[in-house]
Design a protein around this motif. Sequence first.
Motif, PDB file in Angstrom:
ATOM      1  N   GLN A 189       0.838  -1.211   0.000  1.00 33.73           N
ATOM      2  CA  GLN A 189       0.000   0.000   0.000  1.00 33.73           C
ATOM      3  C   GLN A 189       0.868   1.254   0.000  1.00 33.73           C
ATOM      4  OE1 GLN A 189      -3.607   1.565   2.747  1.00 33.73           O
ATOM      5  NE2 GLN A 189      -1.659   1.489   3.834  1.00 33.73           N
ATOM      6  N   MET A 190       1.920   1.259   0.837  1.00 36.86           N
ATOM      7  CA  MET A 190       2.747   2.458   0.940  1.00 36.86           C
ATOM      8  C   MET A 190       3.565   2.693  -0.334  1.00 36.86           C
ATOM      9  SD  MET A 190       1.421   3.423   3.577  1.00 36.86           S
ATOM     10  CE  MET A 190       2.157   5.050   3.515  1.00 36.86           C
ATOM     11  N   MET A 191       3.970   1.625  -1.009  1.00 34.53           N
ATOM     12  CA  MET A 191       4.625   1.801  -2.312  1.00 34.53           C
ATOM     13  C   MET A 191       3.664   2.510  -3.277  1.00 34.53           C
ATOM     14  SD  MET A 191       5.931  -1.077  -5.057  1.00 34.53           S
ATOM     15  CE  MET A 191       4.289  -1.784  -5.178  1.00 34.53           C
ATOM     16  N   HIS A 192       2.375   2.105  -3.244  1.00 42.95           N
ATOM     17  CA  HIS A 192       1.379   2.724  -4.125  1.00 42.95           C
ATOM     18  C   HIS A 192       1.106   4.181  -3.720  1.00 42.95           C
ATOM     19  CE1 HIS A 192       0.693  -0.890  -6.379  1.00 42.95           C
ATOM     20  NE2 HIS A 192       0.303  -1.578  -5.311  1.00 42.95           N
ATOM     21  N   VAL A 193       1.115   4.467  -2.414  1.00 40.83           N
ATOM     22  CA  VAL A 193       0.951   5.849  -1.942  1.00 40.83           C
ATOM     23  C   VAL A 193       2.094   6.720  -2.490  1.00 40.83           C
ATOM     24  CG1 VAL A 193       1.111   7.352   0.111  1.00 40.83           C
ATOM     25  CG2 VAL A 193      -0.408   5.359   0.141  1.00 40.83           C
ATOM     26  N   TYR A 194       3.327   6.211  -2.384  1.00 39.95           N
ATOM     27  CA  TYR A 194       4.475   6.955  -2.912  1.00 39.95           C
ATOM     28  C   TYR A 194       4.355   7.189  -4.419  1.00 39.95           C
ATOM     29  CZ  TYR A 194       7.044   6.202   1.514  1.00 39.95           C
ATOM     30  OH  TYR A 194       7.456   6.207   2.816  1.00 39.95           O
ATOM     31  N   ALA A 195       3.930   6.157  -5.141  1.00 40.29           N
ATOM     32  CA  ALA A 195       3.789   6.281  -6.598  1.00 40.29           C
ATOM     33  C   ALA A 195       2.717   7.313  -6.946  1.00 40.29           C
ATOM     34  CB  ALA A 195       3.440   4.920  -7.207  1.00 40.29           C
TER      35      ALA A 195
END
Length: 398
Positions: A189-195
């Motif tokens: 989820q946090m990788m997607h938030v960063y993206a």
Amino acid sequence: MGKNLTKRSEDYSKWYNELVIKADLAENSGVRGCMVIKPYGYAIWEKMQAELDRMFKETGHENAYFPLFIPKSYLSKEADHVEGFAKECAVVTHYRLKNAEDGSGVIVDPDAKLEEELIVRPTSETIIWDTYRKWVQSYRDLPLLINQWANVVRWEMRTRLFLRTAEFLWQEGHTAHATKEEAIAEAEQMMHVYADFAENFMAVPVIKGVKSESERFAGAVETYCIEALMQDGKALQAGTSHFLGQNFAKAFDVKFANKEGKQDYVWATSWGVSTRLMGALIMTHSDDNGLVLPPKLSPIQVVIVPIYKGEEQLSAISEKVEPLIRELRKKGVSVKYDNRDTHKPGWKFNEYELKGVPVRLAIGQRDMENGTFEVARRDTLEKEVVRAEHVVAHIEEL
């Protein structure tokens, strides 16, 4: 101003360094390998910080703060972790100075040696997991979703402003979960938030993926990352999110009573982005004339430059411009009216081009007579003449 920059095609690295300094973003400090982030550069970082903070809170995270100093013994508890950071650690050994007897200045007091050396935070997993042991007893205490805004120190020998410095600013999230699946979902989820942040706020396209074993974060089971492609054809790691398994929970004995009443180790993640994002922003958008800033990140979104002869003309232009400034600010647009009499309009045009201000308005005597403004875009360098009554709507659209 901007015209004195080295061209990207000639020396990309030199162009980058010159741009950071000439655009007033940052400079090298008196401390080797450390930078001073100047007000204009810090204003951009504050905008990044505010948006990321909003995104973290929307996904259920809370902010906390943990110590800058970490006892050396904590780093010894997770073998892969200490090995990964051992060569980058700054170590505090004494707690006092004294005047030298020969009057040559201050020296370290040899009698003030610490019982245990302290490491200046290279990352906070160890101090945070030692703390979580006291916070987690039951499945009711989970998930624990904590973020910290802080500075960290990694003793880099070869440094570049924003991209790699001995001390830098970042955020680091540290979460604890009852199940492996929850922790993996959090890391992803946090990788997607960063993206999402990089692409929709910074306007930087990224590739999401998993790091190879050799590039994985020290102590992680899996590292997810976003990578951005710079104009020189090189990839820049822009953010990472780590699934830590139960490695840190076991190292620091963080257990919880599950729903069946049995003791189990929690599952962990950590994730972070840093002022390296400033480097990504500069290298993705900027050109040979200077900085190019996306409007969402620009401290000044619109600058208005008056072109006049004498106080009377300036006064008339200022009167014309004031309602426009009020209207734009009401719509959430940040505006600067540069009526300094110490610099000529051409110098100001160059300055704001170099600093990447997205929209520049110019108004002179002829514009006053015609009821128009000259509107210049920083990204395309296109100019057009816009009727005064249409200029607010035009700027909003831009």
